[in-house]
Scaffold this motif. Structure first.
Motif, PDB file in Angstrom:
ATOM      1  N   ILE A  52      13.946  -6.507  29.313  1.00 43.22           N
ATOM      2  CA  ILE A  52      13.118  -7.422  28.552  1.00 43.22           C
ATOM      3  C   ILE A  52      13.187  -6.962  27.099  1.00 43.22           C
ATOM      4  O   ILE A  52      13.074  -5.763  26.814  1.00 43.22           O
ATOM      5  N   VAL A  53      13.413  -7.887  26.193  1.00 39.42           N
ATOM      6  CA  VAL A  53      13.612  -7.557  24.783  1.00 39.42           C
ATOM      7  C   VAL A  53      12.510  -8.202  23.951  1.00 39.42           C
ATOM      8  O   VAL A  53      12.208  -9.390  24.118  1.00 39.42           O
ATOM      9  N   PHE A  54      11.938  -7.400  23.063  1.00 43.25           N
ATOM     10  CA  PHE A  54      10.911  -7.869  22.125  1.00 43.25           C
ATOM     11  C   PHE A  54      11.516  -7.921  20.728  1.00 43.25           C
ATOM     12  O   PHE A  54      12.248  -7.009  20.320  1.00 43.25           O
ATOM     13  N   CYS A  55      11.222  -8.985  19.998  1.00 42.38           N
ATOM     14  CA  CYS A  55      11.695  -9.096  18.619  1.00 42.38           C
ATOM     15  C   CYS A  55      10.585  -9.681  17.764  1.00 42.38           C
ATOM     16  O   CYS A  55      10.013 -10.719  18.116  1.00 42.38           O
ATOM     17  N   GLN A  56      10.273  -9.021  16.669  1.00 40.31           N
ATOM     18  CA  GLN A  56       9.288  -9.511  15.709  1.00 40.31           C
ATOM     19  C   GLN A  56       9.967  -9.733  14.366  1.00 40.31           C
ATOM     20  O   GLN A  56      10.697  -8.866  13.873  1.00 40.31           O
ATOM     21  N   LEU A  57       9.743 -10.907  13.789  1.00 44.08           N
ATOM     22  CA  LEU A  57      10.361 -11.280  12.527  1.00 44.08           C
ATOM     23  C   LEU A  57       9.296 -11.548  11.479  1.00 44.08           C
ATOM     24  O   LEU A  57       8.313 -12.248  11.742  1.00 44.08           O
ATOM     25  N   THR A  58       9.482 -10.985  10.308  1.00 40.90           N
ATOM     26  CA  THR A  58       8.680 -11.305   9.138  1.00 40.90           C
ATOM     27  C   THR A  58       9.667 -11.698   8.030  1.00 40.90           C
ATOM     28  O   THR A  58      10.880 -11.554   8.199  1.00 40.90           O
ATOM     29  N   PRO A  59       9.190 -12.198   6.904  1.00 45.12           N
ATOM     30  CA  PRO A  59      10.138 -12.531   5.843  1.00 45.12           C
ATOM     31  C   PRO A  59      11.024 -11.369   5.413  1.00 45.12           C
ATOM     32  O   PRO A  59      12.159 -11.585   4.974  1.00 45.12           O
ATOM     33  N   VAL A  60      10.543 -10.130   5.552  1.00 44.82           N
ATOM     34  CA  VAL A  60      11.294  -8.968   5.076  1.00 44.82           C
ATOM     35  C   VAL A  60      11.869  -8.135   6.215  1.00 44.82           C
ATOM     36  O   VAL A  60      12.966  -7.596   6.101  1.00 44.82           O
ATOM     37  N   GLN A  61      11.182  -8.023   7.346  1.00 38.89           N
ATOM     38  CA  GLN A  61      11.527  -7.043   8.359  1.00 38.89           C
ATOM     39  C   GLN A  61      11.868  -7.675   9.707  1.00 38.89           C
ATOM     40  O   GLN A  61      11.414  -8.768  10.034  1.00 38.89           O
ATOM     41  N   VAL A  62      12.671  -6.926  10.476  1.00 39.14           N
ATOM     42  CA  VAL A  62      12.985  -7.274  11.854  1.00 39.14           C
ATOM     43  C   VAL A  62      12.707  -6.050  12.718  1.00 39.14           C
ATOM     44  O   VAL A  62      13.165  -4.942  12.412  1.00 39.14           O
ATOM     45  N   THR A  63      11.963  -6.248  13.803  1.00 41.61           N
ATOM     46  CA  THR A  63      11.638  -5.169  14.729  1.00 41.61           C
ATOM     47  C   THR A  63      12.110  -5.577  16.116  1.00 41.61           C
ATOM     48  O   THR A  63      11.680  -6.610  16.640  1.00 41.61           O
ATOM     49  N   VAL A  64      13.007  -4.792  16.704  1.00 42.74           N
ATOM     50  CA  VAL A  64      13.574  -5.115  18.008  1.00 42.74           C
ATOM     51  C   VAL A  64      13.479  -3.900  18.913  1.00 42.74           C
ATOM     52  O   VAL A  64      13.749  -2.772  18.489  1.00 42.74           O
ATOM     53  N   LYS A  65      13.123  -4.140  20.174  1.00 42.60           N
ATOM     54  CA  LYS A  65      13.061  -3.065  21.158  1.00 42.60           C
ATOM     55  C   LYS A  65      13.274  -3.656  22.546  1.00 42.60           C
ATOM     56  O   LYS A  65      12.740  -4.718  22.868  1.00 42.60           O
ATOM     57  N   SER A  66      14.064  -2.980  23.375  1.00 44.07           N
ATOM     58  CA  SER A  66      14.284  -3.422  24.753  1.00 44.07           C
ATOM     59  C   SER A  66      13.817  -2.346  25.723  1.00 44.07           C
ATOM     60  O   SER A  66      13.850  -1.153  25.412  1.00 44.07           O
ATOM     61  N   LYS A  67      13.390  -2.796  26.906  1.00 46.82           N
ATOM     62  CA  LYS A  67      12.978  -1.895  27.980  1.00 46.82           C
ATOM     63  C   LYS A  67      13.410  -2.504  29.302  1.00 46.82           C
ATOM     64  O   LYS A  67      13.617  -3.724  29.397  1.00 46.82           O
ATOM     65  N   PRO A  68      13.539  -1.682  30.344  1.00 46.55           N
ATOM     66  CA  PRO A  68      13.803  -2.251  31.667  1.00 46.55           C
ATOM     67  C   PRO A  68      12.685  -3.214  32.056  1.00 46.55           C
ATOM     68  O   PRO A  68      11.505  -2.925  31.847  1.00 46.55           O
TER      69      PRO A  68
END
Length: 409
Positions: A146-162
Motif C-alpha cells: 500500500i502506497v501513501f503519497c501527499q502532494l503540496t505545491p512545494v513538496q512530495v511525500t511518498v512511503k510504501s508498506k506491505p
C-alpha cells in the motif's frame, strides 16, 4: 402551477459540511455507552443528517493503470477489482464525502509527481484521493504494498508498506502513515464506515474520508503521542504509542531553500506558522509578504508561496489561516478578510498580484476615498475599507503610476 419545492440543488461549502459533521459526531460520541444500543434511532437520524450535509452524489470514476493498463485488486483480499462507479454520500465506506474524496481515482499529473519522488510501478490501483486547502493525499496499491503519497505545491511525500490485513476486534482502524503536515492514513476494519480521529488537543476530533477499506484525514492535527479512534460500531480506541508511525517528511521539494526568518516580518510569520494546528503545509517555504503593523501587539502578516496565501495576526489563540483564493482573469486575485485579525485593522482585502509589474492596489468604496496598498513580495493588504466592500472600484498600477487595470467588485 409551479412546484414550490422544485428548487435548484446547491452544495454547501466544504467547511460548513465539516463543521456540521464534527458537531453531530461529537454529540453522538458523548452518549453514555450503556445507552448506545437503545439510542440507535437518534444515531441513525443524525447519520442521515450528516449524509445530507455531505451532499449525496453519484460519482463515476475510472480505474487507472499504466503501460498495459493492468490494475491489481484494490485490497489485500481476493475480491474483484474496485468498481468504476462509486457512490459518495450513500452506502458504506463513503466517509460522508469529506475532503472531496474520490475512490478508485488519481489524476495523471498527481501520480507523476508521486512516481518521480519514488518510482513508477508497472501496475497500480488507486484506492482513495482527498484534498483540503493546499494538500492532496492519495492511497494506492502496487503489488502487495500500500502506497501513501501527499502532494503540496512545494513538496512530495511518498512511503510504501506491505498491505496489512484489516484490524479485528475493537480496533476500528490501523494508522499506517502520518506526516508532519498532520495527515493520517491507513486501513479500516471490515465493519467500519465512519472514523473520527481525536488527538490530545483539541478535544474534538475530525472525521476521516473512507473508501475501499482505507481512510485519510488530510492536514488534520500535528503529530502527537496520543490518538483516539472513534467508529460508530466499535468503542473508542486509544492507539498504543508503539503503534503510531513516525511522521514522514518530504521526499522531494521544488524549492531548494527555506524562506528567510530573520527580518521582523519573517519572525512574525515564523512564530505564527510554528504554532499553527493544524499545521500549514509548506510552512517553511512561505515568504513574508505584506503586513500591517499598528504596534507590537496589533499586527497582521501575510505569507506567500506560489499562488498560496496564509494569514497570521497578533490575536491570541488565532491560528494561521490558509486563504483560498478564487480564480480570476484580473491582474490580482483577492479575498475579503473581516472575521478575524485585530479589530484595530478592521475589514481588509488581501491577495496576490498576478501581474509581475503590479506595485500598488487601490480600492475605492462608493462615496469614499480610495485606500492604497503597496505590493510586497507579490502580496498586498488594503485596510480601512469598512463595510460593505461590494461596489468598490479597484485600481492596479505599476511603479510609475501607470494603470495596469481598473475594474469594479
Amino acid at each position: 402551477m409551479s412546484d414550490p419545492f422544485d428548487v435548484p440543488e446547491r452544495d454547501l461549502p466544504e467547511h460548513v459540511r465539516q463543521q456540521a459533521l464534527r458537531r453531530i459526531m461529537t454529540e453522538i460520541g458523548r452518549e453514555p455507552r450503556a445507552r448506545r444500543r437503545s439510542g440507535l434511532v437518534p444515531v441513525v437520524i443524525a447519520a442521515s443528517v450528516v449524509i445530507l450535509m455531505a451532499g449525496a452524489t453519484v460519482v463515476t470514476s475510472a480505474i487507472l493503470g499504466n503501460k498495459d493498463h493492468k490494475v491489481t485488486n484494490a485490497s489485500p483480499t481476493t475480491h474483484a477489482a474496485a468498481s468504476t462507479t462509486s457512490t459518495s454520500g450513500g452506502g458504506r465506506e463513503t466517509g460522508f464525502g469529506l475532503y472531496n474524496a474520490q475512490r478508485d481515482w488519481g489524476t495523471g499529473a498527481e501520480m507523476e509527481r508521486c512516481w518521480q519522488a519514488d518510482h513508477k510501478p508497472d501496475t497500480w490501483a488507486p484506492l482513495l484521493r482527498v484534498e483540503t486547502d493546499n494538500v492532496v493525499a492519495l492511497l494506492y496499491r502496487v503489488g502487495a504494498d500500500i502506497v501513501f503519497c501527499q502532494l503540496t505545491p512545494v513538496q512530495v511525500t511518498v512511503k510504501s508498506k506491505p498491505y496489512p490485513a484489516p484490524p479485528t476486534g475493537n480496533v476500528p482502524a490501523r494508522i499506517l502513515f502520518t506526516t508532519v503536515e498532520g495527515t493520517y492514513a491507513g486501513v479500516t476494519a471490515a465493519d467500519v464506515d465512519n472514523l473520527v480521529i481525536t488527538p490530545d488537543q483539541p478535544p474534538i476530533g475530525s472525521p476521516s474520508a473512507i473508501g475501499n477499506g482505507v481512510f485519510i484525514l488530510p492536514n488534520g492535527y500535528r503529530p502527537t503521542d496520543h490518538v483516539t479512534l472513534r467508529g460508530f460500531s466499535t468503542p473508542d480506541y486509544t492507539v498504543p504509542k508503539a503503534d503510531l508511525p513516525q511522521p514522514l517528511t518530504s521526499n522531494r521539494q521544488t524549492i531548494d531553500q527555506h524562506a528567510e526568518r530573520t527580518s521582523a516580518a519573517g519572525q512574525r510569520l515564523a512564530g505564527c506558522l510554528s504554532a499553527a494546528n493544524p499545521p500549514v503545509a509548506d510552512a517553511d517555504y512561505f515568504v513574508a509578504g505584506a503586513s500591517v503593523v499598528v504596534d507590537d501587539q496589533h499586527w497582521a502578516q501575510l505569507g506567500k508561496v506560489g499562488n498560496s496565501l496564509v494569514w497570521c495576526s497578533s490575536v491570541p489563540g488565532e491560528s494561521a489561516r490558509f486563504l483560498p483564493l478564487p480564480p480570476t482573469t484580473h491582474a490580482i486575485t483577492w479575498v475579503t478578510v473581516d472575521k478575524f485579525g485585530p479589530s484595530e485593522i478592521g475589514p481588509v482585502i488581501v491577495g496576490i498580484a498576478q501581474d509581475a509589474d503590479a506595485a500598488t492596489v487601490s480600492v475605492q468604496p462608493p462615496g469614499k476615498d480610495a485606500r492604497t496598498a503597496t505590493v510586497d513580495h507579490g502580496s498586498f493588504i488594503v485596510t480601512g475599507l469598512g463595510e460593505p466592500v461590494g461596489g468598490s472600484n479597484v485600481m492596479v498600477k505599476d511603479s510609475a503610476g501607470k494603470m495596469i487595470e481598473q475594474f469594479p467588485i
